[in-house]
Design a protein around this motif. Sequence first.
Motif, PDB file in Angstrom:
ATOM      1  N   LEU A  35       0.830  -1.207   0.000  1.00  0.00           N
ATOM      2  CA  LEU A  35       0.000   0.000   0.000  1.00  0.00           C
ATOM      3  C   LEU A  35       0.866   1.259   0.000  1.00  0.00           C
ATOM      4  O   LEU A  35       0.511   2.257  -0.635  1.00  0.00           O
ATOM      5  N   ASN A  36       1.998   1.222   0.712  1.00  0.00           N
ATOM      6  CA  ASN A  36       2.907   2.375   0.689  1.00  0.00           C
ATOM      7  C   ASN A  36       3.315   2.706  -0.743  1.00  0.00           C
ATOM      8  O   ASN A  36       3.323   3.873  -1.156  1.00  0.00           O
ATOM      9  N   THR A  37       3.661   1.660  -1.503  1.00  0.00           N
ATOM     10  CA  THR A  37       4.103   1.864  -2.886  1.00  0.00           C
ATOM     11  C   THR A  37       2.974   2.438  -3.735  1.00  0.00           C
ATOM     12  O   THR A  37       3.175   3.361  -4.534  1.00  0.00           O
ATOM     13  N   LEU A  38       1.774   1.899  -3.551  1.00  0.00           N
ATOM     14  CA  LEU A  38       0.634   2.391  -4.336  1.00  0.00           C
ATOM     15  C   LEU A  38       0.366   3.869  -4.053  1.00  0.00           C
ATOM     16  O   LEU A  38       0.019   4.633  -4.958  1.00  0.00           O
ATOM     17  N   ALA A  39       0.549   4.279  -2.806  1.00  0.00           N
ATOM     18  CA  ALA A  39       0.335   5.688  -2.464  1.00  0.00           C
ATOM     19  C   ALA A  39       1.439   6.562  -3.056  1.00  0.00           C
ATOM     20  O   ALA A  39       1.181   7.649  -3.574  1.00  0.00           O
ATOM     21  N   SER A  40       2.670   6.093  -3.016  1.00  0.00           N
ATOM     22  CA  SER A  40       3.780   6.912  -3.504  1.00  0.00           C
ATOM     23  C   SER A  40       3.812   7.006  -5.035  1.00  0.00           C
ATOM     24  O   SER A  40       4.551   7.814  -5.593  1.00  0.00           O
ATOM     25  N   HIS A  41       3.030   6.161  -5.704  1.00  0.00           N
ATOM     26  CA  HIS A  41       2.904   6.246  -7.164  1.00  0.00           C
ATOM     27  C   HIS A  41       1.544   6.796  -7.597  1.00  0.00           C
ATOM     28  O   HIS A  41       1.237   6.806  -8.791  1.00  0.00           O
ATOM     29  N   GLY A  42       0.725   7.179  -6.643  1.00  0.00           N
ATOM     30  CA  GLY A  42      -0.547   7.792  -7.009  1.00  0.00           C
ATOM     31  C   GLY A  42      -1.648   6.832  -7.415  1.00  0.00           C
ATOM     32  O   GLY A  42      -2.699   7.264  -7.900  1.00  0.00           O
ATOM     33  N   TYR A  43      -1.443   5.532  -7.219  1.00  0.00           N
ATOM     34  CA  TYR A  43      -2.574   4.606  -7.392  1.00  0.00           C
ATOM     35  C   TYR A  43      -3.559   4.768  -6.232  1.00  0.00           C
ATOM     36  O   TYR A  43      -4.747   4.484  -6.366  1.00  0.00           O
ATOM     37  N   LEU A  44      -3.023   5.208  -5.093  1.00  0.00           N
ATOM     38  CA  LEU A  44      -3.846   5.604  -3.944  1.00  0.00           C
ATOM     39  C   LEU A  44      -3.591   7.091  -3.713  1.00  0.00           C
ATOM     40  O   LEU A  44      -2.579   7.626  -4.168  1.00  0.00           O
ATOM     41  N   PRO A  45      -4.488   7.770  -2.997  1.00  0.00           N
ATOM     42  CA  PRO A  45      -4.194   9.169  -2.663  1.00  0.00           C
ATOM     43  C   PRO A  45      -2.804   9.267  -2.019  1.00  0.00           C
ATOM     44  O   PRO A  45      -2.470   8.469  -1.143  1.00  0.00           O
ATOM     45  N   ARG A  46      -2.020  10.226  -2.454  1.00  0.00           N
ATOM     46  CA  ARG A  46      -0.631  10.287  -2.014  1.00  0.00           C
ATOM     47  C   ARG A  46      -0.478  10.624  -0.538  1.00  0.00           C
ATOM     48  O   ARG A  46       0.593  10.407   0.040  1.00  0.00           O
ATOM     49  N   ASP A  47      -1.534  11.113   0.078  1.00  0.00           N
ATOM     50  CA  ASP A  47      -1.404  11.396   1.518  1.00  0.00           C
ATOM     51  C   ASP A  47      -1.573  10.145   2.377  1.00  0.00           C
ATOM     52  O   ASP A  47      -1.342  10.184   3.580  1.00  0.00           O
ATOM     53  N   GLY A  48      -1.968   9.020   1.756  1.00  0.00           N
ATOM     54  CA  GLY A  48      -2.059   7.770   2.516  1.00  0.00           C
ATOM     55  C   GLY A  48      -3.383   7.560   3.223  1.00  0.00           C
ATOM     56  O   GLY A  48      -3.498   6.669   4.069  1.00  0.00           O
ATOM     57  N   VAL A  49      -4.375   8.341   2.884  1.00  0.00           N
ATOM     58  CA  VAL A  49      -5.723   8.175   3.449  1.00  0.00           C
ATOM     59  C   VAL A  49      -6.675   7.853   2.306  1.00  0.00           C
ATOM     60  O   VAL A  49      -6.714   8.582   1.312  1.00  0.00           O
ATOM     61  N   ALA A  50      -7.418   6.750   2.435  1.00  0.00           N
ATOM     62  CA  ALA A  50      -8.189   6.264   1.287  1.00  0.00           C
ATOM     63  C   ALA A  50      -9.496   5.634   1.727  1.00  0.00           C
ATOM     64  O   ALA A  50      -9.705   5.331   2.907  1.00  0.00           O
ATOM     65  N   THR A  51     -10.392   5.420   0.762  1.00  0.00           N
ATOM     66  CA  THR A  51     -11.607   4.655   1.025  1.00  0.00           C
ATOM     67  C   THR A  51     -11.315   3.179   0.729  1.00  0.00           C
ATOM     68  O   THR A  51     -10.390   2.861  -0.025  1.00  0.00           O
ATOM     69  N   PRO A  52     -12.133   2.272   1.292  1.00  0.00           N
ATOM     70  CA  PRO A  52     -11.964   0.860   0.945  1.00  0.00           C
ATOM     71  C   PRO A  52     -12.017   0.637  -0.563  1.00  0.00           C
ATOM     72  O   PRO A  52     -11.211  -0.133  -1.105  1.00  0.00           O
ATOM     73  N   ALA A  53     -12.919   1.292  -1.251  1.00  0.00           N
ATOM     74  CA  ALA A  53     -13.036   1.103  -2.706  1.00  0.00           C
ATOM     75  C   ALA A  53     -11.744   1.505  -3.415  1.00  0.00           C
ATOM     76  O   ALA A  53     -11.293   0.818  -4.338  1.00  0.00           O
ATOM     77  N   GLN A  54     -11.144   2.600  -2.991  1.00  0.00           N
ATOM     78  CA  GLN A  54      -9.879   3.029  -3.610  1.00  0.00           C
ATOM     79  C   GLN A  54      -8.789   1.986  -3.407  1.00  0.00           C
ATOM     80  O   GLN A  54      -7.998   1.717  -4.313  1.00  0.00           O
ATOM     81  N   ILE A  55      -8.752   1.383  -2.219  1.00  0.00           N
ATOM     82  CA  ILE A  55      -7.718   0.369  -1.948  1.00  0.00           C
ATOM     83  C   ILE A  55      -7.961  -0.883  -2.784  1.00  0.00           C
ATOM     84  O   ILE A  55      -7.039  -1.429  -3.405  1.00  0.00           O
ATOM     85  N   ILE A  56      -9.209  -1.323  -2.837  1.00  0.00           N
ATOM     86  CA  ILE A  56      -9.534  -2.548  -3.592  1.00  0.00           C
ATOM     87  C   ILE A  56      -9.169  -2.382  -5.062  1.00  0.00           C
ATOM     88  O   ILE A  56      -8.598  -3.279  -5.686  1.00  0.00           O
ATOM     89  N   THR A  57      -9.459  -1.235  -5.618  1.00  0.00           N
ATOM     90  CA  THR A  57      -9.114  -0.994  -7.025  1.00  0.00           C
ATOM     91  C   THR A  57      -7.606  -0.838  -7.204  1.00  0.00           C
ATOM     92  O   THR A  57      -7.013  -1.403  -8.133  1.00  0.00           O
TER      93      THR A  57
END
Length: 336
Positions: free
Chosen positions: A39-61
Amino acid sequence: FPPPPPEPIKDPWLKLVNDRAHPWRPLRRGDVRGPCPGLNTLASHGYLPRDGVATPAQIITAVQEGFNMEYGIATFVTYAAHLVDGNPLTNLISIGGKTRKTGPDPPPPAIVGGLNTHAVFEGDASMTRGDFHLGDNFNFNQTLWEQFKDYSNRYGGGRYNLTAAAELRWARIQQSMATNGQFDFTSPRYFTAYAESVFPINFFTDGRLFTSNTTAPGPDMDSALSFFRDHRYPKDFHRAPVPSGARGLDVVAAAYPIQPGYNADGKVNNYVLDPTSADFTKFCLLYENFVLKTVKGLYPNPKGFLRKALETNLEYFYQSFPGSGGCPQVFPWGKS
Ligand code: HEM
Ligand code: MG
């Protein structure tokens, strides 16, 4: 409120994921990262919000898009984490420590502490993070990294493969037994420890290196370090060629069988078995104890909107449980 999980992605195959649309960026002030290198990697590449706070749907996708994680396990793990570490009122979870960005909290004993929170999801004997009671359970630990490398060199010829995974898993269990008086290796940690032992093989291996759709050689040390320490994809990284999960878990667990247990009385080298914990033969108990003990412990008597939100998330969690067909659904506050 809370919305159902998203649809599975439509293109679950080999693909360049370190692409121009997802550049790595260094942390900004206030961005949170935590114990999960995926998840850290996904956030640092913008697949997740870069601040590290997300919805379950954002994480699943994101875990599907960025790593080709299989939809069922992605949904199951995400709702498990959200139920114990996230905010059911705002539908947000921190992939690291507690932050105001997840909004106003429900009443205690709820924690809403993000993935760093010890003992509800995060647990002992991690590969590159220390035990909570030994000081720091979420930052990259250089000493543990040296050990990860050593095991990969000795048993995997320079790659973190299944043999290295099995040896390192056992070594970390023994180290926690011998150094952490509070060592706890009961469910759910019992399961997540083995699953996470094979995740680097299944997800941190470049998809082009798989020798069959389901056979990965494991990451080399430069790639592994890039994920674990820098939350960064190696150059040109391609995700796994087919949807993947905890493949190989059985091999790692069978190499050094041990039953769930903990160091009793706060004493090191005092491992006692816990027959009330779920294990590989009592899979429904993983779900039941998680809901009736862990989740209910945090939310003994929720009311109104909070209860409705929790029950909705519990329903999504049950639907995604791999054994849901064969395991009875449980309702911690009765059926409403
Ligand atoms: C560890 C959450 C997906 C790789 C962890 C931990 C948490 C977590 C809470 C800490 C457990 C511990 O070591 O004590 C999640 C959630 C996910 C997810 C909620 C949502 C689906 C992934 C993915 C990958 C991954 C997609 C790989 C690409 C790992 C690894 C560890 C880990 C390798 C172990 C780190 C270590 O032992 O040093 N995860 N994770 N996770 N996660 Fe994830
Ligand atoms: Mg841990």
